[in-house]
Design an enzyme around this catalytic site. Structure first.
Site, PDB file in Angstrom:
ATOM      1  N   ARG A  86     -13.420  -2.410   0.467  1.00 29.42           N
ATOM      2  CA  ARG A  86     -12.481  -1.367   0.036  1.00 29.42           C
ATOM      3  C   ARG A  86     -12.897  -0.008   0.601  1.00 29.42           C
ATOM      4  NH1 ARG A  86     -11.099  -1.587  -6.164  1.00 29.42           N
ATOM      5  NH2 ARG A  86      -9.174  -0.778  -5.726  1.00 29.42           N
ATOM      6  N   ARG A 113     -12.865  -2.369 -18.765  1.00 25.42           N
ATOM      7  CA  ARG A 113     -12.513  -1.528 -18.048  1.00 25.42           C
ATOM      8  C   ARG A 113     -10.914  -1.386 -18.057  1.00 25.42           C
ATOM      9  NH1 ARG A 113     -13.800  -2.309 -12.270  1.00 25.42           N
ATOM     10  NH2 ARG A 113     -12.279  -0.634 -12.380  1.00 25.42           N
ATOM     11  N   ASP A 155      -2.973  -7.172  -8.179  1.00 27.29           N
ATOM     12  CA  ASP A 155      -3.559  -7.161  -9.751  1.00 27.29           C
ATOM     13  C   ASP A 155      -3.198  -8.322 -10.570  1.00 27.29           C
ATOM     14  OD1 ASP A 155      -5.118  -5.087  -8.666  1.00 27.29           O
ATOM     15  OD2 ASP A 155      -4.185  -3.417  -9.828  1.00 27.29           O
ATOM     16  N   LYS A 176      -3.648   2.169 -17.082  1.00 29.32           N
ATOM     17  CA  LYS A 176      -4.711   2.908 -16.723  1.00 29.32           C
ATOM     18  C   LYS A 176      -4.752   3.356 -15.306  1.00 29.32           C
ATOM     19  CE  LYS A 176      -8.072  -0.286 -14.579  1.00 29.32           C
ATOM     20  NZ  LYS A 176      -8.282   0.465 -13.267  1.00 29.32           N
ATOM     21  N   ASN A 177      -4.069   2.802 -14.418  1.00 30.56           N
ATOM     22  CA  ASN A 177      -3.943   3.173 -12.972  1.00 30.56           C
ATOM     23  C   ASN A 177      -2.941   4.269 -12.796  1.00 30.56           C
ATOM     24  OD1 ASN A 177      -5.597   1.408 -12.250  1.00 30.56           O
ATOM     25  ND2 ASN A 177      -4.236  -0.126 -11.096  1.00 30.56           N
ATOM     26  N   CYS A 221     -17.296  -3.108  -3.370  1.00 31.29           N
ATOM     27  CA  CYS A 221     -16.737  -3.501  -4.601  1.00 31.29           C
ATOM     28  C   CYS A 221     -16.969  -5.104  -4.667  1.00 31.29           C
ATOM     29  CB  CYS A 221     -15.346  -3.105  -4.827  1.00 31.29           C
ATOM     30  SG  CYS A 221     -13.949  -4.196  -5.206  1.00 31.29           S
TER      31      CYS A 221
HETATM   32  C1  UD1 Z   1      -5.122   0.588  -6.245  1.00 30.45           C
HETATM   33  C2  UD1 Z   1      -5.442   0.076  -7.774  1.00 30.45           C
HETATM   34  C3  UD1 Z   1      -5.768  -1.212  -7.720  1.00 30.45           C
HETATM   35  C4  UD1 Z   1      -4.911  -2.130  -7.037  1.00 30.45           C
HETATM   36  C5  UD1 Z   1      -4.428  -1.474  -5.564  1.00 30.45           C
HETATM   37  C6  UD1 Z   1      -3.647  -2.296  -4.819  1.00 30.45           C
HETATM   38  C7  UD1 Z   1      -6.062   2.069  -8.976  1.00 30.45           C
HETATM   39  C8  UD1 Z   1      -7.013   2.934  -9.588  1.00 30.45           C
HETATM   40  N1  UD1 Z   1      -6.388   0.975  -8.439  1.00 30.45           N
HETATM   41  O1  UD1 Z   1      -6.265   0.700  -5.533  1.00 30.45           O
HETATM   42  O2  UD1 Z   1      -5.790  -1.867  -9.092  1.00 30.45           O
HETATM   43  O3  UD1 Z   1      -5.266  -3.425  -6.654  1.00 30.45           O
HETATM   44  O4  UD1 Z   1      -4.260  -0.203  -5.533  1.00 30.45           O
HETATM   45  O5  UD1 Z   1      -2.174  -2.279  -5.396  1.00 30.45           O
HETATM   46  O6  UD1 Z   1      -4.934   2.523  -8.953  1.00 30.45           O
HETATM   47  N2  UD1 Z   1      -7.373   0.876   2.581  1.00 30.45           N
HETATM   48  C9  UD1 Z   1      -8.067   1.189   3.533  1.00 30.45           C
HETATM   49  N3  UD1 Z   1      -8.313   2.333   3.965  1.00 30.45           N
HETATM   50  C10 UD1 Z   1      -8.585   3.325   2.831  1.00 30.45           C
HETATM   51  C11 UD1 Z   1      -7.932   3.017   1.409  1.00 30.45           C
HETATM   52  C12 UD1 Z   1      -7.320   1.643   1.453  1.00 30.45           C
HETATM   53  O7  UD1 Z   1      -7.880   0.469   4.531  1.00 30.45           O
HETATM   54  O8  UD1 Z   1      -8.922   4.465   2.982  1.00 30.45           O
HETATM   55  C13 UD1 Z   1      -6.695  -0.460   2.536  1.00 30.45           C
HETATM   56  C14 UD1 Z   1      -7.386  -1.036   1.459  1.00 30.45           C
HETATM   57  O9  UD1 Z   1      -8.514  -2.170   1.994  1.00 30.45           O
HETATM   58  C15 UD1 Z   1      -6.323  -2.354   1.091  1.00 30.45           C
HETATM   59  C16 UD1 Z   1      -5.044  -1.394   1.034  1.00 30.45           C
HETATM   60  O10 UD1 Z   1      -5.348  -0.271   2.100  1.00 30.45           O
HETATM   61  O11 UD1 Z   1      -6.182  -3.300   1.848  1.00 30.45           O
HETATM   62  C17 UD1 Z   1      -4.268  -1.220  -0.114  1.00 30.45           C
HETATM   63  O12 UD1 Z   1      -5.266  -0.372  -0.942  1.00 30.45           O
HETATM   64  P1  UD1 Z   1      -4.992   0.735  -1.895  1.00 30.45           P
HETATM   65  O13 UD1 Z   1      -3.367   0.816  -2.154  1.00 30.45           O
HETATM   66  O14 UD1 Z   1      -5.579   2.040  -1.424  1.00 30.45           O
HETATM   67  O15 UD1 Z   1      -5.626   0.496  -3.373  1.00 30.45           O
HETATM   68  P2  UD1 Z   1      -6.548   1.381  -4.247  1.00 30.45           P
HETATM   69  O16 UD1 Z   1      -5.723   2.829  -4.091  1.00 30.45           O
HETATM   70  O17 UD1 Z   1      -7.879   1.437  -4.005  1.00 30.45           O
END
Ligand code: UD1
Length: 436
Positions: free
Chosen positions: A123, A404, A312, A22-23, A118
């Site tokens: 997030r 999902r 995850d 999915k991701n 979320c």
């Molecule tokens: C993706 C995955 C999700 C997984 C996560 C971590 C998808 C669709 N989702 O989510 O299933 O749990 O990676 O492996 O691929 N952060 C910030 N600011 C931002 C963005 C992120 O502070 O703008 C922080 C987040 O709160 C978190 C960390 O960065 O602590 C990592 O998150 P991130 O890698 O961005 O996760 P997603 O891409 O949302």
């Protein structure tokens, strides 16, 4: 609304096929918007999140045709004339925020709803926005929407350091940078397999990238990208989930085979922790064979960015620990409050306690079937795993979370010996009073 009804303590036998990721599929779908023409994606799972994102693409003018039988999807992005991602869809699935980078890269403008919170925490998307600003985009906030414009129709490119490293922000910035006038650099870029596959797809489309799979990703903008045919990778989180299922519900001494997999994508920390539980795993090029041990050893884990233990998979790991002989902990350093499944697991008889970003699990207590409620995607699958090892009948409610991200889960498990059934359920029906 449906629920899953599981008769526990049935042995898991035979094999389980792993679906497409999915991701990894979501950013590939977003990338298709950068190419004027028809992109074909293979090994795309049929999931609610994929359907939601297909709809997001259609809003912008793309024609998206899924072929669920062959797991193909074609995306015709010849006409992208409405650069917007509406709240109604973005609130359902945060990854829709990829439209910010994709639409800016394709149209030079984008109006994308902010995702909001979320189920397990805030997030934020600040890194996505700041990173795209660093490429030269002008950004305003209007009525809950991020409105982004590339002055003169194309971004200039620029550098941005991600702190912390973020999968989503790396993808979003790369989408915007691929067609910029100049070069861009993402420092502390994510190196998760989903990001690497996405970068390889961009390269095949004609983008110029350097440092794929390293912490410094450089992107030299090109005028336009071309459509491609690309095979999506197997879902690494589903593979890890099935490995845990085989370790807790398999018959000791009898291997369970997980097929269509890419074991390399799991990362060293998960495999290492898994082996230390006493479960045997034989890793092939596209399969993993797991043999459950007589006794599971408690192994503490701490989540981290790739190749660390995936956040995850931490909820599922808690269920494994509940079956182990002894106590161990699960610490999540990526999402510090992703523990909504714990009270539900405790309703089944698990002994788990949250303190800060750590859960302490006292293993070895017999789980007993009950009604439990899913709160998010990975929490829901952990409840299914718990139901598989609990005595008696477990009802897992609100499985729209499960749908999902897990394709035909009950069918796959039923084919491997688990007694599990999807039944319609009216959550708002009132229990009848007892007759006097
Ligand atoms: C993706 C995955 C999700 C997984 C996560 C971590 C998808 C669709 N989702 O989510 O299933 O749990 O990676 O492996 O691929 N952060 C910030 N600011 C931002 C963005 C992120 O502070 O703008 C922080 C987040 O709160 C978190 C960390 O960065 O602590 C990592 O998150 P991130 O890698 O961005 O996760 P997603 O891409 O949302």
């Amino acid at each position: 609304m449906d629920k899953l009804v599981i008769q526990g303590r049935r042995p898991l036998r035979g094999s389980l096929p792993v679906s497409g990721s999915k991701n990894a599929a979501l950013p590939l779908m977003a990338a298709a918007l950068l190419a004027d023409g028809v992109t074909t994606l293979q090994n795309v799972p049929t999931l609610r999140d994929i359907k939601t994102f297909a709809h997001v693409l259609r809003i912008s003018g793309a024609s998206v045709k899924p072929d669920p039988e062959r797991h193909h999807m074609t995306i015709d992005a010849s006409r992208i004339d409405f650069p917007e991602a509406p709240y109604e869809l973005v609130k359902k699935m945060r990854a829709s925020f990829y439209m910010l980078g994709a639409l800016l890269g394709r149209c030079g403008q984008a109006r994308v709803s902010l995702p909001g919170g979320c189920a397990w925490g805030p997030r934020p998307v600040n890194l996505h926005i700041e990173g795209i600003k660093a490429l030269g985009a002008e950004i305003d906030l209007d009525g809950g929407y991020v409105v982004a414009t590339a002055p003169g129709g194309r971004l200039n490119g620029g550098s941005y350091r991600l702190e912390p490293s973020s999968v989503g922000a790396t993808i979003n910035i790369a989408l915007a940078a691929a067609t910029a006038r100049g070069g861009s650099r993402i420092e502390n870029a994510a190196i998760e397999p989903d990001v690497v596959e996405f970068c390889q797809a961009l390269e095949k489309m004609g983008a110029r990238l350097n440092g794929i799979g390293t912490r410094t990703l450089e992107i030299e903008g090109v005028e336009a990208l071309r459509p491609i045919t690309f095979r999506n990778s197997p879902d690494r989180i589903e593979l890890g989930t099935f490995m845990i299922a085989a370790a807790i519900a398999g018959v000791p001494g009898e291997p369970v085979r997980l097929t269509n997999a890419n074991p390399d994508h799991l990362g060293a920390d998960f495999i290492d922790a898994f082996r230390r539980t006493g479960a045997v795993c034989v890793i092939g090029p596209d399969y993993v064979e797991v043999t459950a041990p007589q006794t599971l050893q408690p192994v503490s884990i701490t989540t981290g960015i790739y190749p660390g233990f995936p956040t995850d998979l931490q909820a599922q790991w808690t269920v494994l620990l509940a079956q182990a002989h002894g106590s161990a902990t699960v610490t999540d350093t990526v999402y510090g409050d992703r523990f909504n499944h714990i009270p539900e697991l405790n309703r089944l008889g698990a002994r788990a306690m949250v303190a800060g970003n750590t859960v302490e699990v006292e293993g070895g207590h017999v789980l007993k079937g009950a009604q439990v409620m899913s709160t998010d995607l990975r929490a829901s699958v952990s409840l299914v795993l718990a139901g598989m090892v609990a005595e008696g009948e477990t009802h897992v409610l609100r499985i729209y979370h499960l749908d999902r991200g897990y394709e035909r889960l009950e069918e796959k498990l039923a084919n491997a010996g688990i007694e599990i059934e999807r039944v319609p359920y009216d959550e708002f029906a009132q229990p009848e009073p007892h007759a006097a």
